[in-house]
Design an enzyme around this catalytic site. Structure first.
Site, PDB file in Angstrom:
ATOM      1  N   ASP A 196       0.856  -1.177   0.000  1.00  0.00           N
ATOM      2  CA  ASP A 196       0.000   0.000   0.000  1.00  0.00           C
ATOM      3  C   ASP A 196       0.891   1.225   0.000  1.00  0.00           C
ATOM      4  OD1 ASP A 196      -2.655  -0.720  -0.127  1.00  0.00           O
ATOM      5  OD2 ASP A 196      -2.630  -1.453   1.936  1.00  0.00           O
ATOM      6  N   ARG A 198     -14.938   7.240  -3.613  1.00  0.00           N
ATOM      7  CA  ARG A 198     -13.667   7.953  -3.607  1.00  0.00           C
ATOM      8  C   ARG A 198     -13.872   9.462  -3.451  1.00  0.00           C
ATOM      9  NH1 ARG A 198     -10.658   7.056  -8.319  1.00  0.00           N
ATOM     10  NH2 ARG A 198     -12.522   6.395  -9.407  1.00  0.00           N
ATOM     11  N   MET A 199     -14.849   9.822  -2.616  1.00  0.00           N
ATOM     12  CA  MET A 199     -15.145  11.236  -2.318  1.00  0.00           C
ATOM     13  C   MET A 199     -15.592  11.315  -0.874  1.00  0.00           C
ATOM     14  SD  MET A 199     -17.397  12.674  -5.495  1.00  0.00           S
ATOM     15  CE  MET A 199     -18.726  11.549  -5.196  1.00  0.00           C
ATOM     16  N   PHE A 255     -15.600   9.279   3.446  1.00  0.00           N
ATOM     17  CA  PHE A 255     -14.914   8.734   2.272  1.00  0.00           C
ATOM     18  C   PHE A 255     -15.190   7.239   2.164  1.00  0.00           C
ATOM     19  CE2 PHE A 255     -11.309   6.626   0.324  1.00  0.00           C
ATOM     20  CZ  PHE A 255     -11.118   7.388  -0.816  1.00  0.00           C
ATOM     21  N   ASP A 269      -9.963  -5.297   2.851  1.00  0.00           N
ATOM     22  CA  ASP A 269      -8.729  -5.972   2.456  1.00  0.00           C
ATOM     23  C   ASP A 269      -8.823  -7.482   2.708  1.00  0.00           C
ATOM     24  OD1 ASP A 269      -7.305  -3.778   1.620  1.00  0.00           O
ATOM     25  OD2 ASP A 269      -6.511  -3.346   3.611  1.00  0.00           O
TER      26      ASP A 269
END
Lengths: 566, 683
Positions: free
Chosen positions: B310, B382-383, B377, B523
């Site tokens: 990452d 993705r905002m 978020f 994940d």
């Protein structure tokens, strides 16, 4: 040693080397099912064979089916030859009117030819009819070699295939090996040998009066045709007892070189076939290099020993190399070369008597065989035997670089190691255990030609030869029931106990997916890997025989140096 | 209600391998391990132990004057030592783990818990908690079991587990919600959903792991054991047949001599140290404060081809800083600043805070809007942003996501800004677009700060043949610039859990082994799919369960160290195997001439070491064989020297050291031992 002697060696090596690439390429195309320049000639014959035998050439076999086919075909071949040996007196082409072979000897002989060993406890010219020679022995000379090639090709497919359970079709591989490789070379080779003076006839033996006035019987028969496949298929069983030392089987220096070429060429070229089939020719050349180096190591030990001769005989005023048991026509160099070549492959044909070699000179053929016929090896069996050692080497080396070992993208894990080690255990078990029994029982000692360390060498050599499917002998050892049976078992075990784990290993490998290569993967064609491979073969393959060899040839040699004989 | 006020001991993190306490315990254990039921698992050492026993019996027989009792005794004693030394190596390797387990067990005290049933808290023993229960924990109380915080946030002292004394923040929602049983809340009050039944908690697993109670042989270890067992059989055949062969040569070998030869030839060096190497490898992982769920995972780490890292937290420092606002044409700078502040006030991420800080610096007000809805978020949108009560919506986020949103809302786009977006991205910064439903307002420039020394680390990985792939939510331009600066081989931009998963599958299907780190719940599937998945201890329970390693320090760069430990583990095994087998050459030269000194006196030529007498020669070889095990214990436990280099270089060097060295060293060693024996008149 002489310059001419080494030039002979070099000449042989060069003619073999020249053929590795073209013959390797031809076989690679052949076994990959591609068209070859012989397809127009043999393609129809091949199709005819398949339709006659109801073979579906497209049917792929998993490893166990392939193995079953090998075993079944071999067993039927064994039964056929055994019956032939026992009934030849009633069959045609027997001008010398030979009787049947004794049951235990027939058993030994049938196994011997089925397993590509050609151990001969008989002399062909005194016991076998022409029919037996041609339809029985020659048949096995072809198919036992073809089985070796087929198994090797199946194993290579195991390494080359990805995620597949099958290894090809045994009947197809067998047919193609015979039809496209063994037959054409044999036909041309026979013509060449006939030109050199090797007999090819069906007459009874001729009795002639020699220059000195003695009556002499001249052996005849279909010799040239048998001679070629004897070497080409690394079989080694001579038409006559003297094998290639006899002027009829091996008349000229040229025929000598040609026969040596025959016995090396397929085994050497198969390394190239392997490289092409796994799509990395460097892998094949690495194996060829390892084989060549080991071949020359043997020669570098053997030739000087023979050339310097026996110090005890020197004391008697007879100087020069060791000529006992050697053809004067060939001399020390050609005999040493032949001895090394015939045991580096699993041929076993001889042009001199190994029993009469110096102690250390005789040690070389013995060690060559104890390594498990892998220097060039038998046709096919040399390649697959070598690859098993490669897998063990890769395993140890792979750990040393900190990665799960892999060969040609296949991870070498528990199952692979298990099957490889099973393969490797066969040789020490099949050589040493029967030899230990032989020295303990009276029957084992009854037919020895010598006492002391040399007598022990004869026993050790016999079982080493049987296991390696070589067939050459320290001639001093005579046949009896014990040896007929135990050497028979040794030959069987040396062939099939190895093929079983080998094909299983091929099956396991074929089913694996390939892993990607990176800078963390060591290359298996680098000089360091070739060195490591040779070291592993000597340490794992030969170290186990050190105590036994020490009591045979090594003790004999050291005793001779101190003037002690038995 | 305070269950226990005893301050938790901090878990000791490291301790010398040759600590006195550990050695003492190991000495006792080496004798306990003589039990044949234990030895049976290791065929090489089992053969050795049987040999020791048989020679002891022959000693007893020879005491009656039937043979060389003194010689039998010496051989037998040294064979017993050989077995004991191997046992000792294994016991020392286990020592540190056992000490750790003892400590962890102490912190696993029985506590009470307040379980919430129908809104009412009731006090129950912590052992009666089951998955799905809710409990309340307040300041000073021990957390009774593993779980996820569902309400509140707290400072938690996790030193009992991690050994790290600074307390950490744990809060509901997000990726830092997991709490571990046995740790202590030092401020605030939280409600926790229990996720593990007693006996299956993290602490329980950790105890059994560090203790090695359920240690299973790893795949490579099994394969190597098979090879060693095979070699043992081969040499057994060689030695067993040597008896009859000697009789033919006219000399009878005593069983004691044959056993001595056998033990010298079978690979006792690697056989005796094999399990110690594995345990020590796991222990080295533990020393790095990593908890590996199996040895298989550590071994797989050595095989990793692709490392997914990452960007944030691994390659760059976690906090990206806002450094500039670039207004769209016709938009007043103050409007931009105000909207930026509004959108980020409730945003607790480092980026959000840095935007607020920059906005304030540029004159934005302090007041928080009332009745505004904060939109957090998410990896999908993705905002983030706010919906104000007057109907106005403010969003900031990835440019393409914001553009799509504005278009959807019917607002105006500002094409002029696209150049700025590109410029910022190309320079390795992160451009965020700020917009209202009326249209795009500005670009916010965020700057990534690279961690020091990352370039070198990636170079090292490349030398080992490992490809690094940076995973980031950034757009491809930004990602490319950072990837270049950091020196990674490849990057995955605009990553979503799906694209990440797809990348792992793609790598695996082309035959590569993939390692990754992760902490969030999303994940978890990727962690489970990866061959080596390292979860951060600070992460969610789901991530920790999916992973096969948990990093108690929550340091994503540690993955690189795990790879090195995995490689070192295999290398140590390979090196000692080579050494062990190469030793046989010298042993032959010592023993064979000695065995046949009477049958073939000529064979003394082979006594190249000029060993004093046949008996001293055999005894010296046996003593060397035993002592080499003890001499190699430090190497086995610490691992062979490891430098990140290409495989061919490593192979050449290790062949020289352990192969050639393995042939030469025993010649010197056996000769020295023989000289000592001769000096002491023991021959």
């Amino acid at each position: 040693m002489t310059l001419v002697g080494w030039l002979q060696v070099l000449a042989l090596f060069v003619v073999v080397l020249i053929c590795v690439n073209p013959l390797g390429k031809f076989m690679s195309r052949l076994f990959s099912g591609e068209r070859t320049f012989l397809t127009p000639v043999f393609g129809p014959v091949e199709k005819f064979v398949y339709s006659m035998c109801r073979i579906d050439p497209e049917a792929e076999m998993p490893w166990y089916t392939y193995l079953f086919a090998v075993l079944a075909f071999s067993f039927v071949g064994f039964a056929y030859l055994y019956i032939l040996l026992r009934t030849q007196q009633w069959l045609p082409w027997n001008p010398q009117k030979f009787g049947p072979m004794a049951p235990d000897l027939a058993w030994n002989t049938a196994i011997s030819f089925m397993t590509n060993t050609n151990w001969q406890f008989y002399s062909g010219e005194n016991s076998l009819s022409y029919l037996t020679q041609m339809a029985g022995l020659a048949w096995h000379n072809f198919v036992s070699a073809a089985i070796g090639v087929s198994v090797a090709v199946a194993f290579v497919r195991g390494l080359a295939n990805r995620n597949i359970r099958t290894l090809g079709n045994f009947w197809v591989d067998l047919t193609r090996s015979c039809l496209y490789v063994l037959l054409p070379i044999s036909v041309l080779g026979t013509l060449l040998l006939v030109w050199q003076g090797v007999p090819q006839n069906f007459h009874a033996y001729q009795t002639v009066t020699s220059v000195e006035g003695f009556k002499q019987q001249i052996t005849g028969g279909p010799m040239a045709s048998q001679e070629v496949i004897k070497e080409l298929g690394t079989n080694g069983g001579g038409f006559v007892g003297a094998n290639s030392a006899s002027p009829n089987e091996n008349p000229t220096p040229f025929s000598d070189l040609f026969e040596l070429w025959l016995l090396l060429v397929i085994a050497a070229s198969l390394t190239n076939t392997f490289g092409r089939m796994v799509k990395d020719q460097r892998q094949g050349w690495a194996l060829f290099t390892a084989m060549s180096i080991m071949f020359f190591i043997g020669l570098i030990v053997c030739y000087p020993q023979e050339a310097s001769g026996n110090p005890l005989i020197h004391q008697l005023g007879v100087l020069g190399g060791n000529m006992e048991g050697k053809e004067v026509r060939f001399g020390v160099a050609a005999s040493s070369l032949w001895a090394v070549a015939t045991t580096a492959t699993s041929c076993g044909a001889v042009n001199a008597m190994h029993d009469s070699f110096t102690a250390l000179g005789g040690l070389v053929p013995m060690v060559n065989m104890q390594l498990g016929e892998i220097i060039f090896g038998g046709v096919g069996s040399g390649l697959y035997g070598k690859l098993v050692f490669v897998i063990v080497t890769v395993f140890v080396a792979g750990l040393m670089v900190g990665r799960t070992p892999e060969y040609l993208g296949k991870k070498i894990e528990r199952k692979e190691v298990q099957l490889a080690i099973l393969y490797i255990i066969v040789t020490p078990a099949v050589v040493l255990i029967p030899a230990a029994i032989a020295v303990l029982i009276p029957a084992g000692l009854a037919t020895l030609g010598n006492s002391g360390p040399h007598g022990f060498s004869e026993i050790l050599y016999a079982f080493s030869s049987a296991n390696a499917n070589n067939g050459s002998a320290f001639g001093g050892l005579g046949p009896n029931l014990f040896y007929n049976v135990s050497i028979g078992i040794g030959m069987l075990a040396g062939r099939y106990l190895e093929i079983i784990p080998l094909l299983a290993l091929a099956g396991v490998l074929a089913h694996k997916r390939a892993v990607a290569e990176s800078a963390g993967t060591f290359t298996t064609y680098s000089p360091i890997f070739v060195t490591l491979l040779i070291a592993t073969i000597f340490i794992i393959g030969a170290l186990v025989f050190v105590p036994a060899d020490a009591l045979g040839p090594v003790a004999e040699h050291l005793n001779i140096l101190q003037g002690k004989v038995y | 209600m305070f269950v226990s006020q005893r301050r938790l001991e901090r878990r000791p993190r490291s301790r010398s391998l040759f600590d006195r306490e550990i050695i003492t315990r190991a000495l006792v254990d080496s004798f306990k391990k003589l039990d044949p039921r234990w030895q049976y698992k290791n065929p090489v050492m089992f053969v050795c132990e049987v040999g020791a026993l048989v020679t002891l019996i022959f000693f007893a027989r020879d005491l009656g004057g039937r043979g060389p009792a003194g010689f039998d005794f010496a051989i037998s004693i040294w064979l017993w030592f050989t077995v004991l030394f191997a046992n000792f190596a294994e016991a020392v390797a286990e020592g540190r783990g056992k000490a750790q387990a003892d400590y962890l067990r102490r912190s696993k005290t029985e506590t009470t818990a307040r379980r919430v049933v129908n809104g009412q808290a009731e006090t129950v023993p912590s052992s009666s908690l089951r998955k799905g229960d809710f409990v309340i924990i307040e300041t000073g109380e021990l957390i009774p079991g593993d779980g996820d915080i569902v309400e509140g946030a707290a400072m938690v002292d996790e030193s009992a587990i991690t050994g790290e004394s600074a307390p950490v923040v744990r809060e509901a929602g997000g990726d830092r919600s997991a709490v571990t049983g046995g740790t202590r809340v030092i401020s605030d009050r939280i409600k926790v959903l229990i996720t593990a039944n007693p006996g299956q908690t993290f602490l329980d697993r950790m105890i059994s792991l560090v203790e090695g109670a359920k240690r299973q042989k790893t795949p490579n270890e099994i394969a190597l054991s098979i090879l060693l067992a095979g070699l043992t059989i081969i040499f057994l055949i060689a030695v067993a047949t040597l008896g009859p062969f000697s009789m033919y040569a006219g000399t009878v070998q005593s069983i004691t001599v044959l056993i001595a030869l056998l033990v010298c030839l079978i690979p006792t060096t690697i056989g005796g140290l094999l399990s110690a190497i594995g345990i020590a490898g796991m222990d080295r992982v533990m020393q790095r404060n990593l908890l590996a769920m199996s040895g298989r995972a550590v071994e797989a780490a050595g095989d990793v081809d692709t490392l997914l890292l990452d960007k944030t937290g691994t390659i760059t420092l976690g906090n990206r800083q806002a450094v500039a606002f670039i207004a769209a044409p016709g938009v007043a700078p103050l409007d931009v600043v105000r909207a930026a502040a509004l959108s980020s006030l409730p945003d607790e991420t480092p980026e959000g805070r840095s935007i607020v800080a920059l906005a304030k610096q540029q004159g934005a007000g302090e007041q928080e809007p009332t009745n505004a809805t904060f939109i957090p978020f998410s990896a999908y949108t993705r905002m983030s942003g706010v919906d104000l009560p007057d109907g106005a919506k403010i969003r900031k986020g990835a440019p393409d996501a914001v553009v799509a949103w504005v278009r959807e809302q019917g607002g105006t786009l500002a094409d002029a800004l696209s150049q700025d977006v590109e410029r910022i991205a190309r320079s390795g910064g992160t451009p965020l677009l700020l917009a209202t439903n009326a249209g795009v307002l500005a670009v916010i420039q965020l700057k990534d700060i690279l961690k020091p020394n990352m370039h070198e680390r990636f170079d090292r990985l490349r030398a080992m043949g490992i490809r690094t792939v940076m995973i980031t939510g950034d757009n491809p331009l930004t990602a490319a610039a950072i990837a270049k600066e950091a020196g990674v081989d490849d990057f995955l931009a605009e990553a979503t859990p799906e694209t990440k998963m797809e990348l792992i599958r793609r790598e695996q299907s082309s035959g590569r082994l993939v390692a990754m780190t992760g902490d969030g719940t999303n994940d978890a599937p990727a962690l489970a799919q990866a061959d080596v998945g390292v979860a951060m201890n600070s992460g969610t329970q789901a991530a920790k369960e999916a992973a096969n390693m948990v990093d108690l320090d929550s340091d994503p760069t540690k993955l690189i160290e795990v790879v090195e430990i995995g490689k070192q583990l295999l290398m140590t095994r390979g090196a000692l195997t080579t050494f062990s087998i190469a030793n046989d050459v010298a042993k032959y030269f010592a023993i064979l001439p000695a065995m046949f000194a009477t049958a073939y006196p000529a064979m003394s030529v082979l006594n190249v070491m000029h060993l004093t007498t046949p008996q001293s020669a055999i005894l010296s070889a046996v003593i060397f064989n035993a002592l080499i095990i003890i001499a190699l214990v430090p190497l086995a436990l610490r691992g062979v020297r490891y430098k990140p280099r290409g495989a061919n270089v490593v192979l050449r060097e290790n062949v020289l050291i352990y192969g050639v060295g393995g042939i030469i060293i025993p010649f010197i060693g056996i000769k020295l031992i023989d000289m000592i024996l001769a000096t002491l008149h023991l021959t």
